[in-house]
Motif scaffolding. Sequence first.
Motif, mmCIF file in Angstrom:
data_model
loop_
_atom_site.group_PDB
_atom_site.id
_atom_site.type_symbol
_atom_site.label_atom_id
_atom_site.label_comp_id
_atom_site.label_asym_id
_atom_site.label_seq_id
_atom_site.Cartn_x
_atom_site.Cartn_y
_atom_site.Cartn_z
ATOM 1 N N PRO B 37 -47.179 22.572 -24.845
ATOM 2 C CA PRO B 37 -45.848 22.292 -24.295
ATOM 3 C C PRO B 37 -44.863 23.446 -24.522
ATOM 4 O O PRO B 37 -45.211 24.431 -25.175
ATOM 5 N N ASP B 38 -43.653 23.300 -24.002
ATOM 6 C CA ASP B 38 -42.586 24.263 -24.267
ATOM 7 C C ASP B 38 -42.377 24.363 -25.773
ATOM 8 O O ASP B 38 -42.411 23.359 -26.474
ATOM 9 N N GLY B 162 -43.484 24.621 -12.098
ATOM 10 C CA GLY B 162 -42.494 24.410 -11.043
ATOM 11 C C GLY B 162 -43.026 24.657 -9.643
ATOM 12 O O GLY B 162 -42.283 24.621 -8.679
ATOM 13 N N VAL B 163 -44.336 24.911 -9.538
ATOM 14 C CA VAL B 163 -44.934 25.175 -8.237
ATOM 15 C C VAL B 163 -45.637 23.896 -7.776
ATOM 16 O O VAL B 163 -46.188 23.163 -8.588
ATOM 17 N N PRO B 190 -48.486 24.458 -19.179
ATOM 18 C CA PRO B 190 -48.163 23.179 -19.799
ATOM 19 C C PRO B 190 -48.893 22.022 -19.107
ATOM 20 O O PRO B 190 -48.799 20.885 -19.555
ATOM 21 N N TYR B 191 -49.629 22.307 -18.013
ATOM 22 C CA TYR B 191 -50.326 21.253 -17.278
ATOM 23 C C TYR B 191 -51.706 21.034 -17.881
ATOM 24 O O TYR B 191 -52.579 21.884 -17.762
ATOM 25 N N MET B 192 -51.894 19.865 -18.483
ATOM 26 C CA MET B 192 -53.184 19.561 -19.115
ATOM 27 C C MET B 192 -54.314 19.523 -18.094
ATOM 28 O O MET B 192 -55.460 19.803 -18.408
ATOM 29 N N GLU B 293 -55.872 15.694 -22.020
ATOM 30 C CA GLU B 293 -54.560 15.210 -22.466
ATOM 31 C C GLU B 293 -54.695 14.196 -23.611
ATOM 32 O O GLU B 293 -53.922 14.235 -24.571
ATOM 33 N N PHE B 296 -55.463 16.243 -26.639
ATOM 34 C CA PHE B 296 -54.280 16.966 -27.110
ATOM 35 C C PHE B 296 -53.368 16.037 -27.904
ATOM 36 O O PHE B 296 -52.886 16.370 -28.982
ATOM 37 N N MET B 297 -53.149 14.842 -27.371
ATOM 38 C CA MET B 297 -52.248 13.902 -28.041
ATOM 39 C C MET B 297 -52.822 13.454 -29.368
ATOM 40 O O MET B 297 -52.099 13.291 -30.344
ATOM 41 N N MET B 300 -52.355 16.399 -31.708
ATOM 42 C CA MET B 300 -50.925 16.523 -32.051
ATOM 43 C C MET B 300 -50.522 15.477 -33.077
ATOM 44 O O MET B 300 -49.774 15.748 -33.994
ATOM 45 N N ARG B 304 -48.930 15.951 -37.261
ATOM 46 C CA ARG B 304 -47.551 15.622 -37.604
ATOM 47 C C ARG B 304 -47.419 15.036 -38.997
ATOM 48 O O ARG B 304 -48.346 14.438 -39.502
#
Lengths: 247, 304
Positions: B37-38, B162-163, B190-192, B293, B296-297, B300, B304
Amino acid sequence: MEKKEIIIEVENLVKKFGQFVANDNLTFKVFKGEIFGFLGANGAGKTTAIRILSGLLEPTSGKISVAGYNAYSQRDLIKANIGYMSQKFSLYDDLTVRENIRFFGGIYGLYGKILKARIDELLSDLKMTEFKDDLISSLPLGWKQRLSFSIAMIHKPVIIFLDEPTGGVDPITRRSFWEMIHSVANQGTTVFVTTHYMDEAEYCDRVTIMVDGRIEALDSPANLKKTFNANSMDEVFVMLARKAKSA
Amino acid sequence: MNPIIVNKLAKSYEKVNALKGISFEVEDGELFGLIGPDGAGKTTLIRILASLLLPDTGKASLVGNDVVKDFHEIRKIVGYMPSRFSLYTDLTVQENLEFFAGVFGSTIEENYYLIKDIYHMLEPFKGRLAGKLSGGMKQKLALSCALIHKPKILLLDEPTTGVDAVSRKEFWAMLGKLKAEGITILVSTPYMDEASLCDRIALIDKGEILSVNTPKGIIALFPQKLYGISTPNSFSLLNHLRTLPICKDAFLFGQEIHVTTSNSNITCESLHDLLSNSGFTNSTVTLIEPTVEDCFMQLMGNNR
């Protein structure tokens, strides 16, 4: 689904800029409490349609009513009764969380005790009470999106327009944002959303796909996948958008 | 020696540790994805590799050239596409290409074969100012300009953000062709869903690499059974699931809910019965394969 009260009604909407037809005869209805997805390639005419539905732009022709108001003669009433959030819509970085909420609440005509109560309610819903005096610039992007969303809902509008609301955040944050969307829709707010993420189209009750200013498809994600014999909304979208003539 | 070697690379800005000592290698001719992600540190990493930013500690090399000491050589062998459109908006398509070819001592003709497919789509607009192009066209022009000196390594920073979905598909098809020409490609996104288009991926979050593997390998390492539950009112079911002690994680994926449980004795049938007993009689439960995805989650969450 028993969502029959019509919140947005569009019949034969046309918008021209000179010779260019940005919206070519759009007809659709959006119901109360519905999550309505609005998809299309860059330049398909989405932004024009949203600007008309949110009272920012006058249509060329067609019959359009939003929250019961006329899109020609009652544009100010439309603006007062909708919420709007876009990725580009930015909070004031140099104001605190509380100051931003108070500012936008004031713009929507809230004041005094009602405004104060709404600010406290919003801070507690967002679990941001502790951070109310922090500057926006110090918040993570996901928090800013949640805050922007809540602020767009501060005057409890019947419809909220979300223009590409979730760019750039991690998948967990993106999901918690979609859960907020589901939660307001469950309480009866209509959600009108545009996105580039085709997987997000699958969260919508119904989805519209625009190509070259026209509506090429309008149905639930499950029905669209069935109709186009596709496994995902991404495939449906690519099939339809490839037909576009414009570059 | 691998064309991209990153060894314990760290970089901090005033308040944030953008990279916390990361290491990985990209093999010759590989299409390698940096997925996160960002704020994960993708841009910082790519800018260090492009020799535009100095690391605090650690080392990195491209085709044997150190990204700090040998920056002159690096710039000759690297094609770099920054995330923000950075061509000259007041020059035409053709002028931009000629400019970038000239800067690298090349000509458009010399390496035309590399950009032919892309340039073919741009040709009708070659007299148009770059600033007046659509998003997808800008992206194609930027890729052409990054390729015009025939780089050994392409560094692409979020080229598809953004495309729209169609332009994204076309872009990835082009990357496949460039890979076939032997160019090593590092691309961040950022696109899984783009992860599956890479040979290998690094999942990156908060300056740390969570995992490096093939997309299939990452999915194979998902530690639990994953259930997909469909129901007419997924939002109420989601809230209900989260109150159940056996439910570890529950997330919405479109109309479906993805659920992991803390009890390995659970089956699709028992989960279905459990939900029916709580009034969710219309649900279907199936065992599903995780997506990148989901992985990834899960990673993540551990982080944490």
